[in-house]
Design an enzyme around this catalytic site. Structure first.
Site, short mmCIF file in Angstrom:
data_model
loop_
_atom_site.label_atom_id
_atom_site.label_comp_id
_atom_site.label_asym_id
_atom_site.label_seq_id
_atom_site.Cartn_x
_atom_site.Cartn_y
_atom_site.Cartn_z
N GLY A 13 2.23 6.09 8.82
CA GLY A 13 1.14 5.25 9.29
C GLY A 13 -0.20 5.54 8.65
O GLY A 13 -1.24 5.18 9.20
N SER A 14 -0.21 6.17 7.48
CA SER A 14 -1.51 6.47 6.85
C SER A 14 -2.25 5.18 6.49
O SER A 14 -3.47 5.12 6.55
CB SER A 14 -1.34 7.37 5.63
OG SER A 14 -0.77 6.67 4.54
N ASN A 15 -1.50 4.13 6.14
CA ASN A 15 -2.16 2.84 5.87
C ASN A 15 -2.70 2.24 7.16
O ASN A 15 -3.80 1.66 7.18
CB ASN A 15 -1.19 1.87 5.19
CG ASN A 15 -1.14 2.09 3.69
OD1 ASN A 15 -2.01 1.64 2.97
ND2 ASN A 15 -0.14 2.82 3.25
N LEU A 85 10.23 -1.15 7.09
CA LEU A 85 11.37 -1.13 6.17
C LEU A 85 12.40 -2.22 6.41
O LEU A 85 13.35 -2.36 5.65
CB LEU A 85 12.03 0.25 6.22
CG LEU A 85 11.10 1.39 5.74
CD1 LEU A 85 11.84 2.71 5.72
CD2 LEU A 85 10.54 1.08 4.35
N ILE A 88 11.90 -9.21 7.06
CA ILE A 88 11.41 -10.06 8.16
C ILE A 88 12.30 -11.29 8.24
O ILE A 88 12.48 -11.99 7.24
CB ILE A 88 9.95 -10.48 7.91
CG1 ILE A 88 9.07 -9.25 7.65
CG2 ILE A 88 9.43 -11.30 9.09
CD1 ILE A 88 9.00 -8.25 8.81
N ASN A 102 2.02 -7.78 3.12
CA ASN A 102 2.71 -6.51 2.92
C ASN A 102 2.06 -5.76 1.78
O ASN A 102 1.45 -6.38 0.89
CB ASN A 102 4.19 -6.76 2.58
CG ASN A 102 4.97 -5.47 2.36
OD1 ASN A 102 4.90 -4.55 3.17
ND2 ASN A 102 5.69 -5.39 1.25
N HIS A 104 3.05 -3.07 -1.27
CA HIS A 104 4.17 -2.44 -1.96
C HIS A 104 3.60 -1.42 -2.95
O HIS A 104 2.63 -1.75 -3.67
CB HIS A 104 5.01 -3.49 -2.69
CG HIS A 104 6.22 -2.91 -3.34
ND1 HIS A 104 7.33 -2.51 -2.63
CD2 HIS A 104 6.48 -2.63 -4.65
CE1 HIS A 104 8.23 -2.01 -3.46
NE2 HIS A 104 7.73 -2.08 -4.69
N ASP A 145 9.70 -8.52 -0.98
CA ASP A 145 8.71 -8.25 -2.03
C ASP A 145 8.50 -9.40 -3.01
O ASP A 145 8.21 -9.18 -4.18
CB ASP A 145 9.14 -7.00 -2.85
CG ASP A 145 9.18 -5.77 -1.95
OD1 ASP A 145 9.97 -4.86 -2.26
OD2 ASP A 145 8.44 -5.74 -0.96
N GLU A 174 -3.90 2.58 -2.06
CA GLU A 174 -3.56 1.81 -0.87
C GLU A 174 -4.66 1.92 0.15
O GLU A 174 -5.11 0.91 0.70
CB GLU A 174 -2.25 2.31 -0.26
CG GLU A 174 -1.06 2.05 -1.13
CD GLU A 174 0.20 2.67 -0.58
OE1 GLU A 174 0.14 3.61 0.24
OE2 GLU A 174 1.27 2.17 -0.96
C1 GRF Z 1 3.22 2.99 1.60
O1 GRF Z 1 3.42 3.70 0.40
C2 GRF Z 1 3.41 1.51 1.35
O2 GRF Z 1 3.12 1.11 0.02
C3 GRF Z 1 4.87 1.30 1.61
O3 GRF Z 1 5.21 2.20 2.64
C4 GRF Z 1 4.31 3.31 2.61
C5 GRF Z 1 3.74 3.47 3.98
O4 GRF Z 1 3.08 4.68 4.04
N1 GRF Z 1 5.13 -0.07 1.97
P1 GRF Z 1 2.29 5.02 5.41
O5 GRF Z 1 3.30 5.01 6.53
O6 GRF Z 1 1.25 3.97 5.59
O7 GRF Z 1 1.71 6.40 5.15
#
Ligand code: GRF
Length: 190
Positions: A13-15, A85, A88, A102, A104, A145, A174
């Protein structure tokens, strides 16, 4: 009025955290729900820490049309896949036309598709001897994708890079560009 975002994530969940933090700063959006398919996903710890409602779904619940109504209750301007993962289902894509995005961790259309996630992507890029990689923010459609590309950002692949080193460089892209790509879309929703 702040836009509502729903985030789908399966991992750390870092994003999601980067998006939450970015919009705390400018008040343009709030994350109204975090959905995960993994009961132990790190993103659920973030939801708890941030006081954001979360929903854990199994395959049946995820594919059930009843999920659409649950999501609609939050009136999302965008549904954001941030490391989710599962593909959808068509009825879910169609319930939110041009409103599902999304990220990628590679320069689509290369290094995408089923099974190409996380280190699988970076390993393939390094093994192919690529001299650059990057990220792609794109609309989600029924094929992995393959939706229209919204934004791409590039970085070097340095000789001697392994997947971890490239993953770290990609994550920095990201965390900078995904929130800003989302902001651009929100600012231009007519
Ligand atoms: C990211 O690298 C994103 O590009 C991919 O999944 C990863 C998610 O990382 N779709 P995080 O869970 O947000 O750290």
């Amino acid at each position: 009025m702040a836009h509502s975002l729903i985030i789908f994530a399966s991992g750390r969940g870092s994003n999601a955290q980067a998006i939450i933090d970015y919009f705390k700063g400018n008040g343009k959006a709030t994350v109204s729900l975090i959905v995960s398919n993994k009961p132990d996903a790190g993103v659920l710890d973030i939801a708890r820490a941030e006081g954001i409602p979360s929903l854990v779904v199994d395959r049946a619940q995820f594919n059930d049309v009843a999920l659409v109504a649950k999501l609609r209750e939050h009136k999302p301007s965008l549904i954001v896949l941030a490391g989710f993962l599962w593909k959808i289902p068509e009825h879910l894509v169609q319930a939110f036309p041009d409103s599902m995005v999304n990220i990628h961790p590679a320069l689509l259309p290369r290094y995408g598709g089923k099974g190409m996630y996380g280190h699988h992507v970076h390993n393939a890029v390094v093994a192919a001897g690529e001299t650059e990689s990057g990220i792609t923010v794109h609309y989600v459609n029924e094929v992995y994708d393959s939706g229209n590309i919204i934004l791409q950002a590039r970085c070097k692949v340095v000789p001697g890079d392994n997947a971890d080193a490239l993953a770290a460089r990609i994550h920095r892209l990201e965390h900078y560009y995904f929130p800003r790509a989302i902001e651009f879309l929100l600012d231009n929703i007519n």
